[in-house]
Write an enzyme that holds these catalytic residues in place. Structure first.
Site, PDB file in Angstrom:
ATOM      1  N   CYS A  92     -32.963 -54.068  22.819  1.00  0.00           N
ATOM      2  CA  CYS A  92     -32.248 -54.832  21.605  1.00  0.00           C
ATOM      3  C   CYS A  92     -31.762 -54.146  20.921  1.00  0.00           C
ATOM      4  CB  CYS A  92     -33.629 -55.789  21.213  1.00  0.00           C
ATOM      5  SG  CYS A  92     -33.197 -56.220  19.601  1.00  0.00           S
ATOM      6  N   CYS A  95     -32.881 -54.529  17.286  1.00  0.00           N
ATOM      7  CA  CYS A  95     -33.311 -54.442  16.584  1.00  0.00           C
ATOM      8  C   CYS A  95     -33.750 -52.116  16.983  1.00  0.00           C
ATOM      9  CB  CYS A  95     -34.600 -54.177  17.916  1.00  0.00           C
ATOM     10  SG  CYS A  95     -34.852 -56.293  18.734  1.00  0.00           S
ATOM     11  N   ASP A  96     -32.994 -51.535  17.485  1.00  0.00           N
ATOM     12  CA  ASP A  96     -33.458 -50.495  17.926  1.00  0.00           C
ATOM     13  C   ASP A  96     -32.755 -49.123  17.735  1.00  0.00           C
ATOM     14  OD1 ASP A  96     -36.455 -50.953  18.978  1.00  0.00           O
ATOM     15  OD2 ASP A  96     -35.789 -51.730  20.592  1.00  0.00           O
TER      16      ASP A  96
END
Ligand code: NDP
Length: 266
Positions: A92, A95-96
């Site tokens: 992701c 997200c990261d």
């Protein structure tokens, strides 16, 4: 929830962030009295009505159920991956991605997810290399061209990840293999994002409903499953379209089918 830019949902002429769109949808539904519990379903019993659904230890009963649990990202499963999951290797970028500022990262895959992740990562990374196992791309033309024309993105075709390399500081690179002749090369990176597709979130439903060989729920009539009164919508049944708008449309169909089915019971 995890997509960055949604460019293809009608009504948003300049696109919208996935999480922001989800907040809008939730607020809209709550305005009509929807109650939301952010909890995990552990198991279900659809053998008789009312159906039983266990939610973090609490039992719920219901005359009808609509399942919209979607699908989750698939990992490659190659050597060195487990040790770096959730550290140097992620599924992701939204997200990261920000953890890899001014670093070199790899994106694996040749579909829209890979193109989207790679384009998004250019906001942070100094270089993004897309690694794809052959030279035909499933990605839509617009998303492929956005990626291929980006100055920070390089695309390596005919390459599979054979293994991930790590050092004391974390991920350090990957061994790439050309599937045509087995030749290998090493590439350095401190971050990697796997974007090779998804599997349906149906583990908690085993044995309760008819599914295909990959675990996607099968419809028997319109959006109703093999169990009358249990409906399913979105990516948990959809192996073909898998778009936010098609999932939302199918969700609407399932709600209408469930309402009509409940009315017909009386
Ligand atoms: P896709 O199935 O479209 O693409 C998966 C890619 O991963 C393919 O290129 C496939 O290669 C490759 N792949 C699969 N398994 C492996 C493996 N073991 N090793 C190496 N490569 C592998 O999945 P996506 O998640 O990209 O997209 C799913 C759907 O969601 C699509 O309909 C897409 O259009 C949509 N989508 C739309 C977006 C948007 O519009 N904003 C964003 C993201 C997704 P191969 O070609 O060889 O099969």
């Amino acid at each position: 929830m995890l997509t960055s830019d949604v460019e293809n949902f009608p009504g948003y002429p300049t696109g919208i962030g996935g999480p922001e769109m989800m907040i809008h949808m939730r607020e809209q539904a709550e305005r009509f009295g929807l109650e939301v519990q952010d909890k995990n379903v552990e198991k279900v019993d659809f053998s008789e009505r009312p159906f039983r659904v266990w939610v973090e230890g609490e039992e719920h009963r219901s005359e009808a159920v609509i399942i919209c649990t979607g699908a989750e990202a698939i990992w490659l499963g190659v050597e060195g991956e487990d040790a770096q999951k959730g550290r140097g290797i992620s599924t992701c970028a939204t997200c990261d991605g920000a953890f890899f500022r001014e670093q070199e990262v790899i994106v694996v895959g040749g579909g829209d997810s890979a193109m989207e992740e790679a384009t998004f990562l250019t906001r942070f990374a100094s270089k993004v290399t897309i690694v794809h196992r052959h030279d035909v791309f499933k990605a839509s033309k617009v998303m492929y061209e956005r990626a291929v024309n980006h100055p920070k993105i390089e695309i390596k075709t005919h390459r599979k990840i054979k293994s991930w390399l790590s050092n004391d500081e974390g991920l350090s690179g990957a061994v790439l293999e050309d599937p045509r002749d087995g030749s290998e090369e090493e590439i350095s990176c401190t971050g990697a994002f796997i974007a090779i597709g998804h599997k349906p979130m149906t583990g908690f439903l085993q044995g309760e409903l008819e599914m295909d060989g990959s675990g996607y729920i099968l419809h028997s009539e319109h959006t109703m499953t093999s169990v009358p009164g249990v409906f399913a919508a979105g990516d948990v049944v959809d192996t073909r379209y898998r778009q936010a708008i098609t999932a939302a449309g199918m969700g609407c169909e399932a709600a209408m089918d469930a309402e009509k089915w409940l009315e017909d019971q009386h």
